[in-house]
Write a protein that holds these residues in place. Structure first.
Motif, PDB file in Angstrom:
ATOM      1  N   ASN A   1      49.406  32.599  39.071  1.00 25.99           N
ATOM      2  CA  ASN A   1      48.035  32.136  39.242  1.00 25.99           C
ATOM      3  C   ASN A   1      48.005  30.709  39.773  1.00 25.99           C
ATOM      4  OD1 ASN A   1      47.142  34.570  38.270  1.00 25.99           O
ATOM      5  ND2 ASN A   1      46.757  33.832  36.206  1.00 25.99           N
TER       6      ASN A   1
ATOM      7  N   PRO B   1      40.609  25.961  34.910  1.00 29.47           N
ATOM      8  CA  PRO B   1      39.969  27.186  35.420  1.00 29.47           C
ATOM      9  C   PRO B   1      39.869  27.132  36.945  1.00 29.47           C
ATOM     10  CG  PRO B   1      38.359  25.776  34.316  1.00 29.47           C
ATOM     11  CD  PRO B   1      39.697  25.123  34.149  1.00 29.47           C
TER      12      PRO B   1
ATOM     13  N   LEU C   1      43.153  43.047  33.617  1.00 29.76           N
ATOM     14  CA  LEU C   1      43.651  41.708  33.915  1.00 29.76           C
ATOM     15  C   LEU C   1      42.580  40.851  34.579  1.00 29.76           C
ATOM     16  CD1 LEU C   1      47.185  42.575  35.306  1.00 29.76           C
ATOM     17  CD2 LEU C   1      46.599  41.712  33.042  1.00 29.76           C
ATOM     18  N   ILE C   2      41.583  41.489  35.135  1.00 35.76           N
ATOM     19  CA  ILE C   2      40.481  40.776  35.788  1.00 35.76           C
ATOM     20  C   ILE C   2      39.244  40.928  34.916  1.00 35.76           C
ATOM     21  CG2 ILE C   2      39.016  40.634  37.833  1.00 35.76           C
ATOM     22  CD1 ILE C   2      41.302  41.872  39.419  1.00 35.76           C
ATOM     23  N   ARG C   3      38.685  39.797  34.523  1.00 37.22           N
ATOM     24  CA  ARG C   3      37.465  39.846  33.719  1.00 37.22           C
ATOM     25  C   ARG C   3      36.266  39.381  34.538  1.00 37.22           C
ATOM     26  NH1 ARG C   3      41.426  39.189  30.252  1.00 37.22           N
ATOM     27  NH2 ARG C   3      41.412  40.203  28.242  1.00 37.22           N
TER      28      ARG C   3
ATOM     29  N   ASP D   1      48.308  28.546  36.497  1.00 40.26           N
ATOM     30  CA  ASP D   1      49.575  28.576  35.774  1.00 40.26           C
ATOM     31  C   ASP D   1      50.266  27.208  35.740  1.00 40.26           C
ATOM     32  OD1 ASP D   1      49.340  31.230  35.142  1.00 40.26           O
ATOM     33  OD2 ASP D   1      50.680  31.941  36.718  1.00 40.26           O
TER      34      ASP D   1
ATOM     35  N   LEU E   1      46.469  40.881  43.495  1.00 37.18           N
ATOM     36  CA  LEU E   1      46.631  39.634  42.754  1.00 37.18           C
ATOM     37  C   LEU E   1      48.002  39.033  43.042  1.00 37.18           C
ATOM     38  CD1 LEU E   1      45.251  40.596  39.229  1.00 37.18           C
ATOM     39  CD2 LEU E   1      44.220  39.019  40.846  1.00 37.18           C
TER      40      LEU E   1
ATOM     41  N   THR F   1      39.143  35.979  41.769  1.00 41.95           N
ATOM     42  CA  THR F   1      38.997  36.234  40.345  1.00 41.95           C
ATOM     43  C   THR F   1      39.021  34.905  39.603  1.00 41.95           C
ATOM     44  OG1 THR F   1      39.920  37.363  38.425  1.00 41.95           O
ATOM     45  CG2 THR F   1      41.471  36.632  40.082  1.00 41.95           C
ATOM     46  N   GLN F   2      38.232  34.810  38.560  1.00 39.88           N
ATOM     47  CA  GLN F   2      38.242  33.619  37.708  1.00 39.88           C
ATOM     48  C   GLN F   2      39.435  33.736  36.774  1.00 39.88           C
ATOM     49  OE1 GLN F   2      35.485  31.449  39.219  1.00 39.88           O
ATOM     50  NE2 GLN F   2      36.052  30.772  37.209  1.00 39.88           N
ATOM     51  N   THR F   3      40.277  32.724  36.744  1.00 40.09           N
ATOM     52  CA  THR F   3      41.460  32.741  35.886  1.00 40.09           C
ATOM     53  C   THR F   3      41.857  31.309  35.568  1.00 40.09           C
ATOM     54  OG1 THR F   3      43.663  33.701  35.618  1.00 40.09           O
ATOM     55  CG2 THR F   3      43.125  32.820  37.795  1.00 40.09           C
ATOM     56  N   THR F   4      43.006  31.151  34.951  1.00 39.85           N
ATOM     57  CA  THR F   4      43.525  29.841  34.603  1.00 39.85           C
ATOM     58  C   THR F   4      44.756  29.557  35.454  1.00 39.85           C
ATOM     59  OG1 THR F   4      42.779  30.192  32.334  1.00 39.85           O
ATOM     60  CG2 THR F   4      44.367  28.440  32.681  1.00 39.85           C
TER      61      THR F   4
END
Length: 171
Positions: free
Chosen positions: A132, A76, A37-39, A71, A128, A66-69
């Motif tokens: 998000n 980003p 789930l974490i890139r 919600d 997490l 963490t880099q994410t989008t």
């Protein structure tokens, strides 16, 4: 060579007492877990190993982002992780006789090392948030897409449809 060998702690030869380890988990670490789930992101992990004669208590504390989008607005963001301390207890005994549970792991007395990587990964995922989103208003400039947030705010302020109000009264 095992790419996760840096996350192995020695069991044999480790003196009784408290031992501290520090790890930086990044893309290279998370890429070893299929479907992670974490890139992208950087997570600092503090690991305290308290070795006692009959057991070992390992406490994990993770923090970072963490880099994410987002919600809400799909922009980003760097999502901060909730800092929590979690622990596992390692007891020595025959693994066939006893079953592991969430907090207790059984190792044979002949085990010479213990792999922390899967626990670091699991506890990072548990840190997490469920969604998000976070309070990004304090950042300058805020990373969120203000156009999308304004549209969402405007759509939530529309007058209610009288048909739905009549249906809600039936309850």
């Amino acid at each position: 060579m095992d790419p996760l060998s840096a996350y192995i702690i020695p069991i044999q030869g480790l003196k009784t007492g408290l031992h501290e380890y520090h790890y930086t988990l990044d893309y290279e670490f998370f890429s070893h877990f299929e479907g992670s789930l974490i890139r992208e992101g950087v997570v600092e992990a503090q690991v305290s190993v308290d070795k006692r004669p009959s057991l070992i208590i390992i406490a994990f504390r993770v923090s970072g982002y963490t880099q994410t989008t987002c919600d809400r607005c799909m922009a980003p963001i760097q999502l901060p992780l909730n800092e929590e301390t979690r622990q596992i207890i390692i007891k020595f005994g025959e693994a066939e006789e006893m079953e592991d549970d969430d907090e207790v792991v059984f190792l044979s007395r002949e085990a010479s090392e213990f792999q922390l990587a899967s626990y670091l990964y699991e506890f990072t995922l548990l840190a997490l948030p469920l969604t998000n989103v976070y309070d990004c208003e304090s950042e300058n400039p805020p990373p969120c897409n203000q156009e999308v947030l304004n549209i969402l705010k405007a759509s939530s302020q529309r007058p209610a449809n009288p048909i739905w109000e009549a249906l809600n009264k039936l309850q």
